[in-house]
Structure formats: structure tokens, C-alpha cells
Design a protein around this motif. Structure first.
Motif, mmCIF file in Angstrom:
data_model
loop_
_atom_site.group_PDB
_atom_site.id
_atom_site.type_symbol
_atom_site.label_atom_id
_atom_site.label_comp_id
_atom_site.label_asym_id
_atom_site.label_seq_id
_atom_site.Cartn_x
_atom_site.Cartn_y
_atom_site.Cartn_z
ATOM 1 N N ILE A 187 42.386 49.979 41.385
ATOM 2 C CA ILE A 187 41.594 48.839 41.850
ATOM 3 C C ILE A 187 40.327 48.736 41.015
ATOM 4 N N VAL A 188 40.108 47.572 40.410
ATOM 5 C CA VAL A 188 38.864 47.304 39.693
ATOM 6 C C VAL A 188 38.357 45.935 40.147
ATOM 7 N N ASN A 189 37.233 45.929 40.848
ATOM 8 C CA ASN A 189 36.693 44.687 41.392
ATOM 9 C C ASN A 189 35.431 44.254 40.666
ATOM 10 N N ARG A 190 35.419 42.994 40.208
ATOM 11 C CA ARG A 190 34.199 42.422 39.656
ATOM 12 C C ARG A 190 33.555 41.564 40.733
ATOM 13 N N GLU B 231 34.804 49.765 31.663
ATOM 14 C CA GLU B 231 34.796 51.236 31.694
ATOM 15 C C GLU B 231 35.747 51.754 32.778
ATOM 16 N N ALA B 232 35.753 51.092 33.933
ATOM 17 C CA ALA B 232 36.634 51.506 35.035
ATOM 18 C C ALA B 232 38.095 51.281 34.684
ATOM 19 N N VAL B 233 38.399 50.199 34.000
ATOM 20 C CA VAL B 233 39.768 49.924 33.555
ATOM 21 C C VAL B 233 40.258 51.035 32.633
ATOM 22 N N ARG B 234 39.445 51.390 31.666
ATOM 23 C CA ARG B 234 39.838 52.435 30.706
ATOM 24 C C ARG B 234 39.985 53.788 31.396
ATOM 25 N N ALA B 235 39.082 54.082 32.336
ATOM 26 C CA ALA B 235 39.173 55.356 33.065
ATOM 27 C C ALA B 235 40.441 55.404 33.905
ATOM 28 N N ALA B 236 40.768 54.293 34.571
ATOM 29 C CA ALA B 236 41.972 54.262 35.412
ATOM 30 C C ALA B 236 43.222 54.487 34.577
ATOM 31 N N ILE C 178 46.826 47.972 36.995
ATOM 32 C CA ILE C 178 45.405 47.812 37.308
ATOM 33 C C ILE C 178 45.236 46.461 37.990
ATOM 34 N N ASP C 179 44.737 46.493 39.236
ATOM 35 C CA ASP C 179 44.566 45.281 40.046
ATOM 36 C C ASP C 179 43.120 44.831 39.946
ATOM 37 N N ILE C 180 42.909 43.661 39.359
ATOM 38 C CA ILE C 180 41.574 43.149 39.068
ATOM 39 C C ILE C 180 41.242 42.048 40.066
ATOM 40 N N GLY C 181 40.110 42.190 40.740
ATOM 41 C CA GLY C 181 39.721 41.203 41.743
ATOM 42 C C GLY C 181 38.373 40.584 41.449
ATOM 43 N N ARG D 129 48.259 51.075 46.032
ATOM 44 C CA ARG D 129 46.991 50.509 45.546
ATOM 45 C C ARG D 129 45.859 51.451 45.967
ATOM 46 N N VAL D 130 45.194 52.073 44.978
ATOM 47 C CA VAL D 130 44.270 53.175 45.269
ATOM 48 C C VAL D 130 42.989 53.066 44.463
ATOM 49 N N HIS D 131 41.929 53.657 45.006
ATOM 50 C CA HIS D 131 40.653 53.755 44.297
ATOM 51 C C HIS D 131 40.573 55.026 43.443
#
Length: 288
Positions: free
Chosen positions: A26-29, A48-53, A61-64, A258-260
Motif C-alpha cells: 500500500i502506497v498512499n499519496r 521511496e515507499a514504492v521502491r522499498a516495497a 503495489i496499490d497506489i491511492g 493488501r498490507v502495509h
């Protein structure tokens, strides 16, 4: 298992849901997201969060850009401004999913490489099905009662599992009637969305009844309030409860999680797959 819940090619990657579970990060903007409270709202933090995930093992990767929960209005243009740069950053790292309830946003992100549209509104706008029909994208149909961004206090169900299953079957039929293919559909019972803790626990206990509908089942459980209320843990102390719920849901038929906390969930999921005989150990050395 239905032919519609077995092997699929999603975003150019093959998933055999008969013996494989996808880890969805999960990556939320958003400045008002449920768990991270805006930690990845800034574009550089989101990238940065996308690359780390991806480095921690995320398959998807679920982008919100807009949370489901009540809050201020966010226009479609602003939502696209938030999510498109992150879609671009994630394109070669994992399957890209976009969490949106707007058909116009869905159509645009698909054009930019999104392979999954995660519609938490459950096709409240049937035009969402039109946006996905005729493409190679997957459509997640999620159960919820209220429109996104609105309150729905004290939801009532006679039998939450039966009512959620009936809703999902109805919305799947709607999607199919508008040209979405069987092999594009994923279902999600919507833990905590217009449900109290007892509802979410009951749904989890009977998740196999939702899986029996015959489509890949997504479970969005991570750090949710039903875990916190069950264990009396604040939101930042729900990882152990989340992992227990993830493993239990796998055993009840869930195939996308779907996880953090990607690394911890990855390990719990892959270990469970190995114990089920679905995957080989990474290496063999002990007593060999």
C-alpha cells in the motif's frame, strides 16, 4: 477452484492462485490516509515507499490518491496529479494497482500502465466497468454500503457473509454485462468498510464462503480497526494481529493480501505457502 480463480497473467506477470498468494503493498499519496497519516503524501516519499516495497518482495503495489473514509473533496484532476507520477515510478518494479472509485481516473491510469483497478465502492458507478472492459486490466470489486468519503454509522446485517456474497455476485454480474471478462475480475469482501468488528471477524471466519464465488479473493486486513479492537492495540501495534489474520485468511481462500508491512507479510505468506507444499524452501543446508 474455479477456472476464473486459477492462473492469470496480470501486468505481464503470471500468478497461479491455486498455489500462490500475491503480496500487495500500500502506497498512499494522501494527507489523511488510514494508517500512515500522510507519511507518503510527498512525491519523493511515495516513490521511496514504492521502491522499498518492491525490494521487500511486493508482487503488487496499490497506489491511492483518495481514501475511502470520510474527508474533504478531492477532484479527479487532483487525484490524477497525485497518483500518475507514482504509477510511472512503479511501472517496472511490480504489478501496478490504483485504488480509485472514479471511472475517468481508472481509464487514465490504465493508459499509463496500471494493471489493476481497485474499486472500493463496489461499482457504485457502473461506468467503472466500462473503463476496464476491453483492456487487459483487472478489476477488484469490493463490498461497501456507503458512497466513498461519507459516513455510514451502525451498519446492520442479518447475516453479513451471505449479504456480502450476494452483493459481490450481483456486482460481478453487472461487470460482466458491461463487457468485463471473467478473467479480469477479483473480489474483496471489504473488511471494516461499513462493518463493525463483529462483522469483520465473522467475514474472516467464513471467508471460504466468499472464495467459493469463484474469483481470486483479495483481503485488505492490514492494521484495521477490527484487529485493534479485538486485541486492544493502537494502530501502530497491530502487526502481530495482522499477520495472524493474513495466514488465517490464506487458509480460508484469500489469494491477494493488501498490507502495509511488506517484509513481515512476505515472510508469513511464503512460509505458509511452503508448509502447504506450494513452494520450495529458498535453500537447503540444515542436516543435508
Amino acid at each position: 477452484m474455479s477456472e476464473f480463480s486459477g492462473t492469470r497473467i496480470i501486468g505481464g506477470r503470471t500468478f497461479d492462485f491455486s498455489r500462490q498468494v500475491a503480496v500487495m503493498a500500500i502506497v498512499n499519496r494522501t494527507p489523511d490516509s488510514f494508517h500512515d497519516k500522510g507519511r507518503t503524501f510527498a512525491l519523493d516519499k511515495a516513490v521511496e515507499a514504492v521502491r522499498a516495497a518492491a525490494s521487500e518482495g511486493a508482487d503488487w503495489i496499490d497506489i491511492g490518491g483518495v481514501p475511502f473514509a470520510p474527508g474533504p473533496e478531492v477532484s479527479a484532476a487532483e487525484e490524477l496529479d497525485r497518483v500518475l507520477p507514482v504509477v510511472e515510478a512503479a511501472r517496472d518494479l511490480a504489478v501496478i494497482s490504483v485504488d480509485t472509485f472514479r471511472p475517468e481516473v481508472a481509464a487514465e491510469v490504465i493508459r499509463h500502465g496500471a494493471a489493476v483497478i481497485n474499486d472500493t465502492s463496489g461499482l457504485r458507478d457502473p461506468a467503472m466497468a466500462d473503463a476496464v472492459a476491453g483492456t487487459d486490466a483487472q478489476l477488484v470489486i469490493c463490498h461497501s454500503l456507503a458512497a466513498p468519503r461519507t459516513l455510514y454509522p451502525s451498519p446492520q446485517y442479518r447475516d453479513v457473509t451471505i449479504e456480502v456474497a450476494d452483493f459481490l455476485r450481483e456486482k460481478v454480474a453487472l461487470a460482466l454485462s458491461r463487457g468485463v471478462r471473467h478473467d479480469q475480475i477479483i473480489i474483496d469482501p471489504g473488511h471494516d468498510l461499513n462493518k463493525n468488528t463483529l462483522h469483520s471477524l465473522e467475514l474472516t471466519r467464513r471467508l471460504d464462503e466468499i472464495a467459493a464465488i469463484g474469483y481470486p479473493l483479495l483481503a485488505a486486513l492490514s492494521n484495521k480497526d477490527f484487529i485493534g479492537e479485538t486485541l486492544d492495540r493502537p494502530q501502530q501495534e497491530r502487526l502481530a494481529g495482522t499477520l495472524a489474520t493474513v495466514v488465517f485468511s490464506m487458509l480460508r481462500g484469500a489469494r491477494i493480501m493488501r498490507v502495509h508491512d511488506v517484509r513481515a507479510a512476505y515472510d508469513a505468506i511464503r512460509m505458509t505457502e511452503a508448509m502447504l507444499g506450494w513452494r520450495e524452501p529458498a535453500y537447503l543446508k540444515h542436516n543435508i
